[in-house]
Enzyme design. Structure first.
Site, PDB file in Angstrom:
ATOM      1  N   CYS A 118       0.829  -1.220   0.070  1.00  0.00           N
ATOM      2  CA  CYS A 118      -0.065   0.090  -0.044  1.00  0.00           C
ATOM      3  C   CYS A 118       0.950   1.225  -0.096  1.00  0.00           C
ATOM      4  CB  CYS A 118      -1.061  -0.170   1.130  1.00  0.00           C
ATOM      5  SG  CYS A 118      -2.329   1.120   1.147  1.00  0.00           S
TER       6      CYS A 118
ATOM      7  N   HIS B 288      -3.813  -5.037  -0.365  1.00  0.00           N
ATOM      8  CA  HIS B 288      -3.501  -5.385   1.017  1.00  0.00           C
ATOM      9  C   HIS B 288      -3.628  -6.911   1.139  1.00  0.00           C
ATOM     10  CE1 HIS B 288      -3.357  -1.755   3.438  1.00  0.00           C
ATOM     11  NE2 HIS B 288      -3.982  -1.328   2.543  1.00  0.00           N
TER      12      HIS B 288
ATOM     13  N   GLU C 166      -2.808  -8.869   3.234  1.00  0.00           N
ATOM     14  CA  GLU C 166      -3.209  -9.646   4.339  1.00  0.00           C
ATOM     15  C   GLU C 166      -4.743  -9.396   4.710  1.00  0.00           C
ATOM     16  OE1 GLU C 166      -2.720  -5.253   5.279  1.00  0.00           O
ATOM     17  OE2 GLU C 166      -1.985  -6.649   3.928  1.00  0.00           O
TER      18      GLU C 166
END
Length: 193
Positions: free
Chosen positions: A77, A175, A177
């Site tokens: 990001c 992202h 994650e």
């Protein structure tokens, strides 16, 4: 494997740490240059505003350190955006690792882009076992322009670079994650590079 997440005060680093834990790896949070240099793999996260994030990097000398790292480094990001030449956000000079600039989305689209979007034209071992047009989770108001280092693209009003690679440096705008099993696979691929 010694895995370090750079902890410089800009980011939701806990969710990245938990994502690696789910994969069976203990990632340490550190802003200590010796620990970062000694890591096998480095994650450079970032959430927030570019100029204040860059200020925090400079305070710890990390702006000088990060471009010199020799092991695989993954910017996520804002981390990826700070690895570019510059960003329009706060008129900030970047780390100059990726030879492209970061621009603000036009008002023709809803800003920030928030939610799921597809990545395509995938080029790199980072995307092993990831299918074309896989959905990833994104939250951003600025985007990296295409350059020769683009390894994935996304459309949002315009077509932009959603992933970049230069030598041992990788960057993803999305992202991983927060991107379910596909995002987890990308983190796993990064660990295997």
């Amino acid at each position: 494997m010694k895995l370090v997440i750079i902890d410089y005060g800009a980011g939701n680093i806990k969710s990245i740490q938990f994502a690696f834990k789910r994969l069976g790896y203990e990632a340490i949070l550190s802003n200590n240059p010796e620990e970062i240099i000694a890591a096998d793999k480095v994650i450079f996260p970032g959430v927030g505003e570019a100029s204040s994030a860059m200020k925090m990097l400079k305070e710890g000398g990390l702006d000088i350190l990060i471009p010199t790292l020799k092991q695989p480094v993954l910017g996520i990001c804002l981390g990826m955006q700070l690895m570019c030449k510059s960003t329009e956000e706060g008129c900030t000079k970047g780390l100059n690792i990726f030879q492209t600039d970061v621009k603000k989305f036009s008002n023709a689209v809803k800003v920030p882009q928030m939610g799921w979007n597809v990545i395509k034209d995938l080029k790199s071992d980072l995307f092993k076992n990831i299918k074309e047009s896989e959905y990833m989770y994104l939250v951003h108001s600025y985007y990296a322009e295409h350059c020769k280092e683009t390894i994935a693209k996304t459309d949002y009003g315009i077509n932009y670079a959603s992933a970049l690679k230069h030598n041992n440096f990788y960057g993803v705008q999305f992202h991983p994650e927060k991107s379910s099993l596909a995002g987890e696979q990308i983190l796993k691929n990064f660990l295997e590079i």
